[in-house]
Design a protein around this motif. Structure first.
Motif, PDB file in Angstrom:
ATOM      1  N   VAL A  29       0.836  -1.190   0.000  1.00 41.77           N
ATOM      2  CA  VAL A  29       0.000   0.000   0.000  1.00 41.77           C
ATOM      3  C   VAL A  29       0.876   1.248   0.000  1.00 41.77           C
ATOM      4  O   VAL A  29       1.915   1.292   0.658  1.00 41.77           O
ATOM      5  N   LEU A  30       0.432   2.265  -0.724  1.00 38.77           N
ATOM      6  CA  LEU A  30       1.062   3.579  -0.702  1.00 38.77           C
ATOM      7  C   LEU A  30       0.088   4.541  -0.032  1.00 38.77           C
ATOM      8  O   LEU A  30      -1.024   4.743  -0.518  1.00 38.77           O
ATOM      9  N   ILE A  31       0.518   5.115   1.108  1.00 36.41           N
ATOM     10  CA  ILE A  31      -0.329   6.013   1.881  1.00 36.41           C
ATOM     11  C   ILE A  31       0.012   7.462   1.551  1.00 36.41           C
ATOM     12  O   ILE A  31       1.185   7.832   1.497  1.00 36.41           O
ATOM     13  N   SER A  32      -1.022   8.279   1.365  1.00 31.39           N
ATOM     14  CA  SER A  32      -0.834   9.712   1.150  1.00 31.39           C
ATOM     15  C   SER A  32      -1.801  10.488   2.032  1.00 31.39           C
ATOM     16  O   SER A  32      -2.979  10.139   2.115  1.00 31.39           O
ATOM     17  N   GLY A  33      -1.267  11.512   2.711  1.00 32.68           N
ATOM     18  CA  GLY A  33      -2.093  12.324   3.578  1.00 32.68           C
ATOM     19  C   GLY A  33      -1.401  12.614   4.896  1.00 32.68           C
ATOM     20  O   GLY A  33      -0.176  12.555   4.987  1.00 32.68           O
ATOM     21  N   THR A  34      -2.190  12.908   5.917  1.00 33.44           N
ATOM     22  CA  THR A  34      -1.656  13.255   7.230  1.00 33.44           C
ATOM     23  C   THR A  34      -1.621  12.034   8.133  1.00 33.44           C
ATOM     24  O   THR A  34      -2.638  11.354   8.299  1.00 33.44           O
ATOM     25  N   ILE A  35      -0.448  11.754   8.708  1.00 36.26           N
ATOM     26  CA  ILE A  35      -0.300  10.711   9.717  1.00 36.26           C
ATOM     27  C   ILE A  35       0.443  11.318  10.912  1.00 36.26           C
ATOM     28  O   ILE A  35       0.996  12.416  10.810  1.00 36.26           O
ATOM     29  N   TYR A  36       0.442  10.607  12.025  1.00 38.61           N
ATOM     30  CA  TYR A  36       1.066  11.117  13.252  1.00 38.61           C
ATOM     31  C   TYR A  36       2.115  10.136  13.746  1.00 38.61           C
ATOM     32  O   TYR A  36       2.019   8.933  13.506  1.00 38.61           O
ATOM     33  N   THR A  37       3.105  10.660  14.451  1.00 34.85           N
ATOM     34  CA  THR A  37       4.130   9.801  15.039  1.00 34.85           C
ATOM     35  C   THR A  37       3.943   9.748  16.548  1.00 34.85           C
ATOM     36  O   THR A  37       3.554  10.739  17.165  1.00 34.85           O
ATOM     37  N   ALA A  38       4.210   8.596  17.118  1.00 33.83           N
ATOM     38  CA  ALA A  38       4.208   8.449  18.579  1.00 33.83           C
ATOM     39  C   ALA A  38       4.841   7.100  18.909  1.00 33.83           C
ATOM     40  O   ALA A  38       4.481   6.083  18.317  1.00 33.83           O
ATOM     41  N   ARG A  39       5.771   7.138  19.836  1.00 30.86           N
ATOM     42  CA  ARG A  39       6.359   5.902  20.359  1.00 30.86           C
ATOM     43  C   ARG A  39       5.867   5.706  21.787  1.00 30.86           C
ATOM     44  O   ARG A  39       4.922   6.353  22.227  1.00 30.86           O
ATOM     45  N   ASP A  40       6.507   4.820  22.528  1.00 29.56           N
ATOM     46  CA  ASP A  40       5.993   4.445  23.848  1.00 29.56           C
ATOM     47  C   ASP A  40       5.920   5.610  24.840  1.00 29.56           C
ATOM     48  O   ASP A  40       4.930   5.745  25.566  1.00 29.56           O
ATOM     49  N   ALA A  41       6.923   6.474  24.890  1.00 31.39           N
ATOM     50  CA  ALA A  41       6.877   7.601  25.834  1.00 31.39           C
ATOM     51  C   ALA A  41       5.709   8.530  25.508  1.00 31.39           C
ATOM     52  O   ALA A  41       5.000   9.002  26.399  1.00 31.39           O
ATOM     53  N   ALA A  42       5.495   8.791  24.224  1.00 36.85           N
ATOM     54  CA  ALA A  42       4.373   9.641  23.816  1.00 36.85           C
ATOM     55  C   ALA A  42       3.039   8.950  24.063  1.00 36.85           C
ATOM     56  O   ALA A  42       2.074   9.585  24.489  1.00 36.85           O
ATOM     57  N   HIS A  43       2.972   7.648  23.819  1.00 35.07           N
ATOM     58  CA  HIS A  43       1.734   6.908  24.097  1.00 35.07           C
ATOM     59  C   HIS A  43       1.374   6.998  25.580  1.00 35.07           C
ATOM     60  O   HIS A  43       0.201   7.147  25.930  1.00 35.07           O
ATOM     61  N   LYS A  44       2.381   6.923  26.434  1.00 34.28           N
ATOM     62  CA  LYS A  44       2.132   7.020  27.879  1.00 34.28           C
ATOM     63  C   LYS A  44       1.533   8.380  28.217  1.00 34.28           C
ATOM     64  O   LYS A  44       0.548   8.488  28.957  1.00 34.28           O
ATOM     65  N   ARG A  45       2.095   9.439  27.634  1.00 36.94           N
ATOM     66  CA  ARG A  45       1.584  10.785  27.908  1.00 36.94           C
ATOM     67  C   ARG A  45       0.190  10.995  27.310  1.00 36.94           C
ATOM     68  O   ARG A  45      -0.657  11.644  27.920  1.00 36.94           O
ATOM     69  N   LEU A  46      -0.039  10.470  26.135  1.00 35.73           N
ATOM     70  CA  LEU A  46      -1.364  10.584  25.529  1.00 35.73           C
ATOM     71  C   LEU A  46      -2.402   9.871  26.399  1.00 35.73           C
ATOM     72  O   LEU A  46      -3.519  10.373  26.594  1.00 35.73           O
ATOM     73  N   THR A  47      -2.028   8.717  26.929  1.00 35.34           N
ATOM     74  CA  THR A  47      -2.921   7.964  27.810  1.00 35.34           C
ATOM     75  C   THR A  47      -3.214   8.751  29.083  1.00 35.34           C
ATOM     76  O   THR A  47      -4.357   8.777  29.568  1.00 35.34           O
ATOM     77  N   GLU A  48      -2.200   9.421  29.623  1.00 35.53           N
ATOM     78  CA  GLU A  48      -2.403  10.249  30.811  1.00 35.53           C
ATOM     79  C   GLU A  48      -3.383  11.389  30.516  1.00 35.53           C
ATOM     80  O   GLU A  48      -4.232  11.720  31.347  1.00 35.53           O
ATOM     81  N   LEU A  49      -3.282  11.988  29.325  1.00 34.12           N
ATOM     82  CA  LEU A  49      -4.228  13.039  28.938  1.00 34.12           C
ATOM     83  C   LEU A  49      -5.648  12.481  28.869  1.00 34.12           C
ATOM     84  O   LEU A  49      -6.596  13.119  29.338  1.00 34.12           O
ATOM     85  N   LEU A  50      -5.789  11.276  28.302  1.00 36.74           N
ATOM     86  CA  LEU A  50      -7.112  10.643  28.241  1.00 36.74           C
ATOM     87  C   LEU A  50      -7.654  10.378  29.645  1.00 36.74           C
ATOM     88  O   LEU A  50      -8.834  10.621  29.921  1.00 36.74           O
ATOM     89  N   ASP A  51      -6.782   9.882  30.532  1.00 39.29           N
ATOM     90  CA  ASP A  51      -7.202   9.594  31.911  1.00 39.29           C
ATOM     91  C   ASP A  51      -7.692  10.853  32.621  1.00 39.29           C
ATOM     92  O   ASP A  51      -8.585  10.791  33.469  1.00 39.29           O
ATOM     93  N   GLN A  52      -7.068  11.989  32.276  1.00 40.86           N
ATOM     94  CA  GLN A  52      -7.438  13.265  32.906  1.00 40.86           C
ATOM     95  C   GLN A  52      -8.540  13.989  32.128  1.00 40.86           C
ATOM     96  O   GLN A  52      -8.892  15.126  32.443  1.00 40.86           O
ATOM     97  N   GLU A  53      -9.071  13.299  31.107  1.00 38.01           N
ATOM     98  CA  GLU A  53     -10.130  13.840  30.252  1.00 38.01           C
ATOM     99  C   GLU A  53      -9.741  15.173  29.612  1.00 38.01           C
ATOM    100  O   GLU A  53     -10.552  16.079  29.459  1.00 38.01           O
TER     101      GLU A  53
END
Length: 195
Positions: A29-53
């Motif tokens: 597959v060839l993807i075109s458009g907007t994508i986002y990057t996140a590894r484990d440290a960022a996933h942890k912070r994103l999860t914390e944001l979700l937990d804090q609504e």
């Protein structure tokens, strides 16, 4: 021996579940458009944001997250080498993100049963990018901007604009897994050649 050649498919933004349903494990597959990057440290912070609504730096609904920590860009380039990170490091976070609407993940390596179940439950897809080809992959990235967690350096969340970003479908929305299908097909072919 019969060989079939599969056509390369295209996936253009927006990355809807309807478009993902047309992809099968093993498809290029060839993807075109907007994508986002996140590894484990960022996933942890994103999860914390979700937990804090609190609001996330990007909308998970319909998002593709690429597991990558790119090297610094060189003059004239949007990004440095951008090869995939081993995906299992995000397995504790991925089911929740998929349940909240994430469309797809890009990385390398096997995923846990929980991630596979969440992908099927949500009609999502897991793509593999080619490990060791970070400089080549970077050519498909035309824009890169840090949008969250700048203090994480290479692991900051970035918004990428990609054109013809090359991936392979590993787990499709129906739960077919290329990492299981490939060895099985090889063994079947090998056994057939012995007869």
């Amino acid at each position: 021996m019969e060989q079939t050649t599969k056509k390369i498919k295209r996936l253009d933004f927006p990355f809807t579940k309807e478009k993902l349903r047309g992809l099968e494990a093993g498809d290029s597959v060839l993807i075109s458009g907007t994508i986002y990057t996140a590894r484990d440290a960022a996933h942890k912070r994103l999860t914390e944001l979700l937990d804090q609504e609190e609001k996330l730096p990007f909308d998970l609904k319909g998002a593709i997250i690429y597991y990558v920590g790119p090297t610094p860009e060189k003059p004239g380039y949007a990004i440095g080498a951008a090869g995939p990170t081993t995906s299992y490091r995000m397995d504790d976070y991925a089911p929740r993100f998929l349940d909240l609407g994430q469309s797809a993940m890009i990385g390398k390596g096997q995923r846990s049963k929980k991630v596979m179940e969440a992908a099927v439950r949500n009609g999502a897809v897991y793509f593999a990018a080619i490990g060791g080809a970070g400089a080549l992959i970077a050519r498909s990235i035309v824009k890169s901007q840090v949008i969250a967690f700048d203090d994480l350096g290479a692991e900051a969340v970035r918004e990428l604009e990609v054109i013809d970003f090359p991936v392979t479908v590993v787990i499709d929305s129906k739960g077919n897994n290329l990492y299981e299908m490939g060895p099985a097909a090889y063994l079947e072919q090998k056994d057939g050649n012995k007869r």
